[in-house]
Design a protein around this motif. Structure first.
Motif, short mmCIF file in Angstrom:
data_model
loop_
_atom_site.label_atom_id
_atom_site.label_comp_id
_atom_site.label_asym_id
_atom_site.label_seq_id
_atom_site.Cartn_x
_atom_site.Cartn_y
_atom_site.Cartn_z
N UNK A 99 8.92 3.07 0.71
CA UNK A 99 8.16 2.57 1.53
C UNK A 99 6.61 2.75 1.04
N UNK A 100 6.32 3.61 0.51
CA UNK A 100 4.89 3.92 -0.23
C UNK A 100 4.63 2.80 -1.29
N UNK A 101 5.81 2.70 -2.26
CA UNK A 101 5.35 1.95 -3.28
C UNK A 101 5.35 0.40 -2.81
N UNK A 102 6.31 -0.06 -1.70
CA UNK A 102 5.88 -1.36 -1.48
C UNK A 102 4.63 -1.42 -0.43
N UNK A 103 4.26 -0.42 0.13
CA UNK A 103 2.88 -0.52 0.88
C UNK A 103 1.77 -0.51 -0.07
N UNK A 104 1.85 0.20 -1.21
CA UNK A 104 0.78 0.22 -2.22
C UNK A 104 0.76 -1.38 -2.75
N UNK A 105 1.98 -1.87 -3.03
CA UNK A 105 1.70 -3.20 -3.61
C UNK A 105 1.18 -4.26 -2.63
N UNK A 137 -3.13 4.26 -4.77
CA UNK A 137 -2.72 4.12 -3.40
C UNK A 137 -1.16 4.89 -3.16
N UNK A 138 -0.39 4.62 -4.12
CA UNK A 138 1.00 5.34 -4.04
C UNK A 138 0.93 6.79 -4.10
N UNK A 139 0.10 7.29 -5.26
CA UNK A 139 -0.14 8.84 -5.34
C UNK A 139 -0.88 9.40 -4.17
N UNK A 140 -1.58 8.73 -3.50
CA UNK A 140 -2.48 9.15 -2.50
C UNK A 140 -1.67 9.11 -1.18
N UNK A 161 0.60 -11.18 -1.07
CA UNK A 161 1.55 -12.12 -1.15
C UNK A 161 2.73 -11.47 -1.90
N UNK A 162 2.88 -10.13 -1.79
CA UNK A 162 3.79 -9.18 -2.59
C UNK A 162 5.07 -9.15 -1.91
N UNK A 163 6.18 -9.32 -2.41
CA UNK A 163 7.54 -9.15 -1.88
C UNK A 163 8.32 -8.01 -2.62
N UNK A 164 8.34 -6.93 -2.33
CA UNK A 164 8.99 -5.74 -3.18
C UNK A 164 10.45 -5.85 -2.87
N UNK A 169 5.90 10.43 4.76
CA UNK A 169 4.65 10.34 3.90
C UNK A 169 3.47 10.81 4.89
N UNK A 170 2.57 11.56 4.18
CA UNK A 170 1.49 12.13 5.05
C UNK A 170 0.39 10.84 4.89
N UNK A 171 -0.43 11.01 6.04
CA UNK A 171 -1.37 9.90 6.20
C UNK A 171 -2.71 10.30 5.45
#
Length: 438
Positions: free
Chosen positions: A358-364, A433-436, A370-373, A1-3
């Motif tokens: 990883x990106x979906x989890x980070x966005x949540x 956040x995900x798409x970015x 309190x998110x646990x994907x 994933x790009x930053x």
């Protein structure tokens, strides 16, 4: 994933998701009586307003899908497909508290058929890409958008048609996101599991047919098609298939155990299933094959024994379990009853890993500390069945933060379908956040 630097979508964009959802709900696309063409044209117009070109593709008169491609910063990377269906199941207004096609806002929710399944995701995506287009933002890679028809009837005039006849539009996509995933399940006051769909059951909608000797209803009769069919339907409807704990369900239960601190042994279903509370209904449908009678038809007059009787059975099978399910069905049919397919489609399963996960989890987590994907297997089916045949890894990720007391899964095809307004705003922020990031 790009930053990339994350720019939170404007409040106006989050509010626009609510406005767009209301407009889309008011376009009645009940399958099969109200074809999707008006909604497909509406989507195309909303994209055109901000300079995003699209094309409308019809599988049959009125059965239309809208497809668009948004150029990313790095065209050499494989695109991400975001797909959502425009059709909905019918709604009987007499059963609802509100007009199911009015898009009414009440008590912090937007009510109406499709607000959960799945015009909410359509609206969130539209609001987000419109916001990006207005502000000149580009995603890191190309995004392909597909707003499709006919998902509620198996997708033969929607996603299946697109894959069979216009695969070039999606051929370079390696991953896809769509409905029924990324929503919260409360595990306490401060912790929430977010279930990301990585698998779904396969579909076998079966037509059962029984034959017999016709005759007068007043006579003794030992060759009755209705009796024969009713017995078969009863055997199938009450049959309990054996438990099969798939890799996905195992990962779900192990994840829930780690998050909640409960002792949940995935192989001891009778122990852990009752501990899951509201989630037990959803996950309980994913530990075995199912076969539910849904329709019956026979006869034309009260005093005439018919020569034929028919029933429809909605069968759903776990990944790798289709043959075992059909073998059991055939044993339960009995003499004089045959089956044929009405709809048949594959089960889908992918692993819970990789950069997109990883990106979906980070966005949540960025929007909810309190998110646990966690991964999960869905008992129903989506258009992932079609797009996965092109080699894509398909995920259910339509993020929503839900009130802990909302029985969310009962709203799918249910009465008084509704989605929380704050949940929609949350979803737009997470998708942004995900798409970015991906």
């Amino acid at each position: 994933m790009s930053e990339h630097t994350v720019v939170t979508p404007s409040t106006a964009a989050q509010d626009e998701a609510i406005e767009l959802l209301g407009e889309l709900v008011r376009i009645n696309t009940s399958n099969p009586t109200h074809p999707e063409r008006p909604a497909a044209e509406w989507v195309a117009a909303k994209l055109d307003e901000v300079g995003i070109g699209s094309q409308i593709i019809e599988a049959a008169p009125g059965r239309a899908s809208t497809v668009a491609r948004i150029e990313g910063a790095d065209p050499s990377r494989a695109p991400l497909l975001i797909h959502g269906h425009l059709d909905v199941v019918p709604a009987d207004a007499s059963e609802w508290s509100v007009d199911p096609f009015a898009g009414e806002i009440r008590d912090g929710y937007l009510w109406g058929r499709g607000t959960v399944d799945m015009k909410d995701m359509d609206a969130m995506v539209l609001a987000l890409v419109r916001d990006w287009a207005r502000t000149g933002r580009k995603p890191p890679r190309d995004i392909v958008l597909a707003f499709v028809s006919d998902e509620e009837a198996g997708g033969r005039q929607g996603a299946h048609y697109l894959v069979d006849n216009h695969a070039d539009l999606f051929a370079d996509c390696t991953e896809a996101i769509s409905e029924v995933g990324g929503f919260s399940v409360s595990l306490g006051e401060s912790a929430r599991a977010y279930l990301i769909q990585t698998a779904e059951k396969g579909i076998s909608w079966l037509s059962l047919k029984a034959t017999g000797r016709p005759g007068h209803g007043s006579m003794l009769h030992d060759d009755n098609a209705v009796t024969r069919l009713a017995a078969a339907v009863s055997r199938i409807g009450t049959h309990e298939f054996p438990v099969v704990v798939t890799d996905t369900v195992r990962a779900t239960i192990e994840g829930l155990a780690a998050v909640s601190g409960m002792d949940l042994n995935p192989d001891d279903v009778e122990t852990w299933l009752p501990k899951l509370g509201p989630a037990a209904r959803m996950i309980g449908a994913t530990i075995r094959n199912t076969a539910n009678p849904t329709m019956l038809e026979a006869g034309y007059k009260a005093n005439v024994i018919p020569s034929r009787a028919e029933a429809t059975i909605d069968c759903r099978f776990l990944p790798g379990q289709e043959d075992a399910m059909l073998e059991a069905i055939d044993e339960l049919l009995g003499d004089g009853v045959t089956r044929e397919y009405l709809v048949r489609d594959i089960a889908v399963e992918t692993s819970f890993d990789g950069a997109l996960v990883d990106a979906m989890s980070a966005a949540l987590r960025a929007e909810d500390e309190g998110a646990y994907p966690l991964p999960y297997l869905m008992s129903g089916g989506t258009d992932a069945k079609s797009f996965s045949t092109l080699g894509m890894r398909c995920f259910g990720f339509s993020p929503l933060l839900l009130p802990p007391d909302l029985d969310f899964m009962s709203l799918f095809h249910g009465i008084d379908e509704r989605v929380p307004l704050d949940g929609l705003r949350f979803g737009v922020r997470v998708l942004d956040r995900l798409l970015a990031a991906c």
